[in-house]
Write a protein that holds these residues in place. Sequence first.
Motif: not given
Length: 468
Positions: A108-114
């Motif tokens: 939700n804060r824009g983090g990538s899958p990694e």
Amino acid sequence: MSENVPANTDLLYRLHDRPNPIKAFLGAIQHVLAAFVGIITPSLIIGGTLGLGEHIPYLLSMSLIVSGVATFIQTRKVGPIGSGLMALQGTSFGFLAAVLTAGFVVKNRGGSPEEILSVIFGVSFLGAFVEIFLSQFITKLKSFMSPIVTGCVIVTIGLSLTKVGLTDLAGGFGAEDFGSIPNLLLGGGVLVSVVLISIINNKVIRSSAIFIGLMLGLLAAVFMGRIDFSLVSEADFFTVPIPFKYGFGFDWQAFIPIAFMYIITSIETSGDLTATSMISGEPIKGPLYEKRIKGGVLGDGVNSLIAAVFNTFPVTTFSQNNGVIQMTGIASRYVGFYVGGILCLMGLFPILGAIFTQLPKPVVGGVTLLMFATVATAGIRILSTVDFTHRNVLIIATSLGLATGIAFVPDVLSQTPQFFQNIFGSAVTMSGIVAITLDMILPKNYGVEFDTAEQHAEDGLKPAQKVA
């Protein structure tokens, strides 16, 4: 209560017996088939829900490898780590909500899958120390886990899981053909075949009932055109485990729900291992039993630590494999070594695991429904050792009533705070908390006069004639 519950006279191989390699391998295959779907499903759900896409095949392989290593540790017992019982370890369904919560915190804060995986495995790694710490005091916590409590918890585990088995038998959650006649015939046929094979008076055939039933189901599915082996050829040939492949992240908001689940799973593991011990004809009370529970919960914590290092989700003891022991009569812990080896190979060589993914849901459901129900009967056996006084009946009725209610109507808590839902939204947790609370607060002699008067009435005496 005596140190042992009534002995399980149906066992073909007891805990320390060594079946020959062929029988041990057949026994191990049945444990693997019973647990395989459960091991990989959490990774499939988490990967799909969080949009992890290309990482899912690797996560599946790691879940199998870690489950294999964890099962070996739990059954072999490495120093103080492990129960030494035939207790298969697999990716825990109990952590699903907590892991998804942690994943959405990052997403939700824009983090990538990694980055999502980095935080999930980081907080899972640190959270495992909660269970490791609790394991050192689990025998004190177990003082709250009387036979009436463990019996209620184990019955709840079995009954709540039957919903999973029946759902698979009908086609699986969300299936377009859910409940269709072909699905019911296929799943029901497998269930009936396992029951019939289990009553054959031949040790080798009986001990292979689950395997034979699954193979008959697979054969029937081939004739029904429900197997697509082209998917097997698309699987990777070999996978290499890489420690902390996605890095090591941390977030307090993600950590708290996962840390809390480690507390819950410590209690659930105690219940599962109690059932395993009882089904294996081993003590469920006394120093040996307490040592096994302590080692088993410690093993759970250490294995979840290993799981986080090698990029998969927390593991726990699989209760459905108690059903395999009950059905096959094989309680030998040496079978666990074979189970560990098979799971590791399936993870290292994903093409092997891909073969088993072709088992249709109804085939798997026909077997698991029966096994889950046998777990519930293990809890009933424990409850049968309890005096059914007015007090104890009240505890059992309240615990099982609320627990099965939560299992059947999970939305009943939908308007309560999320924290409350996290605690009481699990039928097993509800059962344990209610049973422990009532067992602690209700006086031991509660209802004794009522029970005594009732007994004297049955004996033809008047209440006034009872002994004070």
